[in-house]
Each structure stands twice: as C-alpha cells, then as structure tokens.
Scaffold this motif. Sequence first.
Motif, PDB file in Angstrom:
ATOM      1  N   LYS A 133       0.782  -1.133  -0.059  1.00  0.00           N
ATOM      2  CA  LYS A 133       0.129  -0.045   0.006  1.00  0.00           C
ATOM      3  C   LYS A 133       0.801   1.168  -0.154  1.00  0.00           C
ATOM      4  O   LYS A 133       0.588   2.182  -0.643  1.00  0.00           O
ATOM      5  N   ASN A 134       1.847   1.148   0.762  1.00  0.00           N
ATOM      6  CA  ASN A 134       2.743   2.439   0.653  1.00  0.00           C
ATOM      7  C   ASN A 134       4.337   1.903   0.722  1.00  0.00           C
ATOM      8  O   ASN A 134       5.013   1.437   1.772  1.00  0.00           O
ATOM      9  N   PRO A 135       4.778   1.408  -0.479  1.00  0.00           N
ATOM     10  CA  PRO A 135       6.112   0.763  -0.758  1.00  0.00           C
ATOM     11  C   PRO A 135       7.361   1.597  -0.257  1.00  0.00           C
ATOM     12  O   PRO A 135       8.494   1.389  -0.287  1.00  0.00           O
ATOM     13  N   LYS A 136       7.102   3.010   0.087  1.00  0.00           N
ATOM     14  CA  LYS A 136       8.144   3.909   0.472  1.00  0.00           C
ATOM     15  C   LYS A 136       8.162   4.091   2.022  1.00  0.00           C
ATOM     16  O   LYS A 136       7.072   4.098   2.614  1.00  0.00           O
ATOM     17  N   LYS A 137       9.302   4.269   2.687  1.00  0.00           N
ATOM     18  CA  LYS A 137       9.542   4.374   3.975  1.00  0.00           C
ATOM     19  C   LYS A 137      10.280   5.702   4.151  1.00  0.00           C
ATOM     20  O   LYS A 137      11.272   6.053   3.537  1.00  0.00           O
ATOM     21  N   PRO A 138       9.599   6.555   4.907  1.00  0.00           N
ATOM     22  CA  PRO A 138      10.139   7.906   5.154  1.00  0.00           C
ATOM     23  C   PRO A 138      11.508   7.804   5.822  1.00  0.00           C
ATOM     24  O   PRO A 138      11.692   7.089   6.845  1.00  0.00           O
ATOM     25  N   LEU A 139      12.378   8.740   5.717  1.00  0.00           N
ATOM     26  CA  LEU A 139      13.678   8.968   6.502  1.00  0.00           C
ATOM     27  C   LEU A 139      13.117   9.834   7.775  1.00  0.00           C
ATOM     28  O   LEU A 139      12.594  10.741   7.916  1.00  0.00           O
ATOM     29  N   PRO A 140      13.696   9.252   9.115  1.00  0.00           N
ATOM     30  CA  PRO A 140      13.272   9.926  10.302  1.00  0.00           C
ATOM     31  C   PRO A 140      13.699  11.323  10.227  1.00  0.00           C
ATOM     32  O   PRO A 140      12.913  11.994  10.927  1.00  0.00           O
ATOM     33  N   GLN A 141      14.929  11.526   9.791  1.00  0.00           N
ATOM     34  CA  GLN A 141      15.451  13.244  10.132  1.00  0.00           C
ATOM     35  C   GLN A 141      15.010  13.811   9.094  1.00  0.00           C
ATOM     36  O   GLN A 141      14.898  15.027   9.469  1.00  0.00           O
ATOM     37  N   ASN A 142      14.123  13.525   8.078  1.00  0.00           N
ATOM     38  CA  ASN A 142      13.480  14.477   7.063  1.00  0.00           C
ATOM     39  C   ASN A 142      12.228  13.787   6.474  1.00  0.00           C
ATOM     40  O   ASN A 142      12.370  12.893   5.463  1.00  0.00           O
ATOM     41  N   PRO A 143      10.987  14.002   7.045  1.00  0.00           N
ATOM     42  CA  PRO A 143       9.806  13.421   6.723  1.00  0.00           C
ATOM     43  C   PRO A 143       9.516  13.753   5.086  1.00  0.00           C
ATOM     44  O   PRO A 143       8.536  13.099   4.663  1.00  0.00           O
ATOM     45  N   SER A 144      10.213  14.538   4.578  1.00  0.00           N
ATOM     46  CA  SER A 144       9.755  15.038   3.158  1.00  0.00           C
ATOM     47  C   SER A 144      10.723  14.137   2.098  1.00  0.00           C
ATOM     48  O   SER A 144      10.389  14.621   0.976  1.00  0.00           O
ATOM     49  N   VAL A 145      11.489  13.674   2.574  1.00  0.00           N
ATOM     50  CA  VAL A 145      12.406  12.688   1.722  1.00  0.00           C
ATOM     51  C   VAL A 145      12.036  11.094   1.857  1.00  0.00           C
ATOM     52  O   VAL A 145      11.899  10.724   3.078  1.00  0.00           O
ATOM     53  N   TYR A 146      11.829  10.491   0.944  1.00  0.00           N
ATOM     54  CA  TYR A 146      11.470   8.944   0.931  1.00  0.00           C
ATOM     55  C   TYR A 146      12.412   8.086   0.154  1.00  0.00           C
ATOM     56  O   TYR A 146      13.220   8.536  -0.827  1.00  0.00           O
ATOM     57  N   ILE A 147      12.711   6.963   0.588  1.00  0.00           N
ATOM     58  CA  ILE A 147      13.505   5.808   0.161  1.00  0.00           C
ATOM     59  C   ILE A 147      12.636   4.679  -0.146  1.00  0.00           C
ATOM     60  O   ILE A 147      11.766   4.489   0.660  1.00  0.00           O
ATOM     61  N   PRO A 148      13.063   3.726  -1.210  1.00  0.00           N
ATOM     62  CA  PRO A 148      11.972   2.547  -1.212  1.00  0.00           C
ATOM     63  C   PRO A 148      12.411   1.653  -0.467  1.00  0.00           C
ATOM     64  O   PRO A 148      13.582   1.516   0.309  1.00  0.00           O
ATOM     65  N   ALA A 149      11.539   1.010   0.465  1.00  0.00           N
ATOM     66  CA  ALA A 149      11.572   0.065   1.319  1.00  0.00           C
ATOM     67  C   ALA A 149      12.670  -1.259   0.786  1.00  0.00           C
ATOM     68  O   ALA A 149      12.488  -1.861  -0.241  1.00  0.00           O
ATOM     69  N   PRO A 150      13.404  -1.768   1.836  1.00  0.00           N
ATOM     70  CA  PRO A 150      14.359  -2.817   1.049  1.00  0.00           C
ATOM     71  C   PRO A 150      13.774  -4.237   0.835  1.00  0.00           C
ATOM     72  O   PRO A 150      12.783  -4.259   1.583  1.00  0.00           O
ATOM     73  N   GLU A 151      13.973  -4.894  -0.241  1.00  0.00           N
ATOM     74  CA  GLU A 151      13.452  -6.122  -0.761  1.00  0.00           C
ATOM     75  C   GLU A 151      14.243  -7.138   0.136  1.00  0.00           C
ATOM     76  O   GLU A 151      15.088  -7.323  -0.251  1.00  0.00           O
ATOM     77  N   ARG A 152      13.507  -8.258   0.944  1.00  0.00           N
ATOM     78  CA  ARG A 152      14.120  -9.217   1.596  1.00  0.00           C
ATOM     79  C   ARG A 152      13.800 -10.200   1.019  1.00  0.00           C
ATOM     80  O   ARG A 152      14.855 -11.314   0.807  1.00  0.00           O
ATOM     81  N   PHE A 153      12.675 -10.581   0.698  1.00  0.00           N
ATOM     82  CA  PHE A 153      12.271 -12.079  -0.089  1.00  0.00           C
ATOM     83  C   PHE A 153      11.772 -11.761  -1.656  1.00  0.00           C
ATOM     84  O   PHE A 153      11.320 -10.981  -1.947  1.00  0.00           O
ATOM     85  N   LEU A 154      12.025 -13.151  -2.384  1.00  0.00           N
ATOM     86  CA  LEU A 154      11.585 -13.238  -3.569  1.00  0.00           C
ATOM     87  C   LEU A 154      10.543 -14.474  -3.586  1.00  0.00           C
ATOM     88  O   LEU A 154      10.950 -15.550  -3.226  1.00  0.00           O
TER      89      LEU A 154
END
Length: 552
Positions: A133-154
Amino acid sequence: MMKKHWIAGILCACLASIVTASEKKETPRVSAPVTKLALFKNGVGAVVREAVPLSEPFFIKDEMTPIHGTLWLTPYTGFRMKTVKHPVPEPNEQPFRNLTATYENREVRISLLNGSGSVTEFVGKVIRPVPAKNPKKPLPQNPSVYIPAPERFLTLSLSNGEIISIDSSRILSIRAQKLNQTLEKEKETLMIMPEMKLAGPLSIAYLTKGAAWAPSYHLQLGADAKMRLSMSCVIINELEDLKDVEVNLISGYPNIQFEKASSPMAPGMTLARFFAQLSGQGDAQYNAVAKQRAGVMFNMAYASASEDSAARGRATLAPSGESEDIHYRNIGRISLNSGERLYLPLESAESTYERIVEWAIDDRRDDWGRPLRFDNAERYNGTLWDAVRFRNPFRSPITTAPIEITDGGKFLGQTTINWVNPDQSNILRITRAMTVIGEIRENELSAGKSSGTTSSVKQSSGVTIRIAGYSYRKQEIEGVLTLKNYRKSDARVMIKMRLSGELLSADGNPSRELVRFGYTTVNPRSDLKWETLVKADGETKIRYRYSVLVRY
C-alpha cells in the motif's frame, strides 16, 4: 413472455458491457513540451509549455515542479485542474534493486546456496505476494524525503501450486527468458478537466529550478588605446530535454520571495513538506548549494549614484516590454538535452580605453575619531592597482560576471566586472601596480602651526567638546599624499580616499561625496576623489587639511 424476458436480458447485458467498457476507457495523455524558456543566472528559469487541449479530461504527460505562486494557465477560465495518482510505465533502470518487479509474472530458474554449501534449484513464476500500500519508507530525520523499502524475499509460485518465499541474500543466480523492461509506477499527474471547448493551445507558465546561464567577458587591449570587448555564455540544462525552444537570458537581480518553496501542485507535495519549505527548512540539499553561490550569480552596480544617473540618461535598452532593471537577451531557438551544456558567443564590440592607476585608501580612523592601528605600511598606505577605464560599448548592460584581460594576446589578469549600463564609464582593476608607489603622511597641528613632517601622529592639545556625556578633542590634521612613478611613461592616477572629519583644504580640488554611517559616528565621513598625472620618473605631492573630533 419468455422471449421478451430473454431479449430484455440480452439488452441489459449489452448495456452493462457498454458501461463497463466506457468505465475502463483510459484517460488520454497529452504532451505539453517547453516552447519558451527565460533563464536567470541563479538556476531559476521561467518556463512556458503548450498543449493541444481535448474536449474531455486528459492528463499532462510532462512533470512540473513550479515555484509557489508562479503557476498560471492561459486561458484562465473554462477548465479545472487537479493532481491524480495513476500507474505510469517507466524504464526499469535498476533491474536488480527490486527483483520482484523485474521478474514479476515470468518463469525463472533460481539457484540457492544451502547452509551445507550445496546448491538447490527452484523453478516457478515470480509473484507479488501482497501489493504494497505504501512501498516507500520515510527517513526519520527528514519526513519530506522517501526511499524504497528494502526487498528481503522473492516469492515463487511452483508448478505443484506451492508458494515459496526465498531469502534474496541466498540467491546465486536467476535464469529467465526475459526481464520486465518497463515498470508501472504510481505517479502524481496533472489532470485538466475542460468545462467548455478551449479555443487554441493551452499555455502553462511557471518558474522552476534546473537551468541557468553563466556569462563571461574577454577584454582585449590593443595599440593606440583600441580595445575589443567580447561576451559569451554557457547554458547549463538539468531541467529536461529541450527541443527547438525559444530561449531568453535574463540579467538583473531576481526578487523571487518564494524561491525555496514548491507549488502545492508539485508532484509528491504534502502539507508537512509545503509548510516546511515556506518556513525555509525544506529542500536541504538545494539550500546548501544556494549558500555556496558566488557573487557573480547576482548583479551589483559599480558606480556612484551620480554616475549611475548620468549613464541611465544615455542608456538605450531594447524596447521589448521589459523594465530597465531586468534585461532580456533573446538568443533564438536551441535544442539541448538534460545534462548537456552549451557554449555560445553572444556579442563583440570595439571601443577605446585608457590605462590608469587606481589608488584606494581606506578610512584610517574609527567611529570616535581615534587613529586605527595597522599591522603594516601597505595597509596604512592603501593599495594601488593597474587598471583600465572604458565605457560599455554594447547596447545592452554588462552583467556581473568574470572577465579576462589580455594585451596583445598576453594574459594580464582575471577579475569580476559588475553591472555596467550602456555607455556608462567603468574602471576595471587588472593587477597590483608595482611601478607606481603611493605613500601617506599625516601630522597633527598645534595652535594652527605645522609640527613638522613625520610619519607618526603626535598628541597635542586642542579644543575640548562634550557630546552625549563623552569628551572629544577637536584636532586639525595636515596630510600629504606622495606618488612616485618609476615608469618610462606618464601615469594617470585616480585617488579614492575615505576621510573621517571635516575637510578644510586640499590641493587639486577633489570631488567629495558624503558617506552615510551609523549614529555612533561623531565625525562626517567623505569619499574624496582626485585625478592627477604623474610624469615619467617623476613625483607628485598632494596636500590636504581636515579637522576631526577625537574621543578621550
């Protein structure tokens, strides 16, 4: 009766299929390419896009990040615009960052490394177990910048119906017939909703960051006081690919109050990010770059107010509808891809010049009239510069930029030239003057008589004055400016000296311009200016007298 019900059922089914088909109809996407671009030197550009409007709702293909308060559409009425999130196909530029997206719905053969060191293979179709639903994870120090959540499993769907999820860190290799070259990503897009048929193209205008121009000048000195001034520029494009775009270069001091805040219609804008940018806390990376901008990215006037006024009366700016303080230079149409830079010669003109020596002498007293202490004679005596004086030969202003000076093809120096209006006189420092030397001597006078010539300032009694509870001694000072010319030719010298106190007399009738200072200054401050000719292998002395209040 049964036949009527049967026909009605068929009609209902047909209508349902028609409604379903209409509901599935994709919203058309319309391109709005950049047609005009006006560039400031500070990385801000005025963009104009044009789109051919449809009679039904449509998406604008192109991404835009307008500066807050600068987004305008023409015509102004007859439509509405909103931001809509929808899937958009994009090139899969990092195929191994997200394995699920790269191999989704494709059959793969995966080799795994077991704990014992042996290799195991699995064959199956890559599936997405749960849509994020929300594949992006916010950086705690800057809520306006996002990075993709790491993929653990295939996750694979095997031929026997079993579903298996594999730790991607154990994968040795993946074999497949094809990769997914494009990925569907949910993006925010501008949707135009016409309320009436729009006649003509839809124009979208706004300010944005991402492109700039950097001017440079070359001053070639020649024989018989002839010179040539040339101007070039480099256009830096990090905005997007530009094709056959009409470009203007803007000279002037841009007053863009909301430069650091993007429009609420910009992609990915949230309330938190918008208000953070309005308060000056957003886009930290851009702010850091902005603080490192050199002074040449803006414009500074060179001359005094009186010289500016005289030059402004002679200036003739192109009648393009611009103001006198913002100058547009049209360079025609260009094509330039994002990431490319373009070098352009702009203009060149011949004129005459005069070689002079400029002697700049700073004030040698503080706010209370007391002599300042200088750690060396050079700082006390001021600096002498070999300089050149000329008028702007162009019909347009010279904008603040680096300038290189050569003489007969030989490099003399590089400096910054500040804003010069058309036909305005300008003095350009080239290098330190070594063959013309200047020296200052000042002496306090007692009871109206000279106390002799010495480099030190003698303390003597004078008239005592009380100001705001403090005691000041009114003292008369006699000074001598000595110029020595070691050249084999005459040297014209312009002396600029800042003086605290009341000027009583001076050789050569210097011009005088009062300088405004703070309320703590008890003495008036003036800029004195002389112009004199020092003969070859000769010496010139200029005497002056002034009175000054010195605080005890």
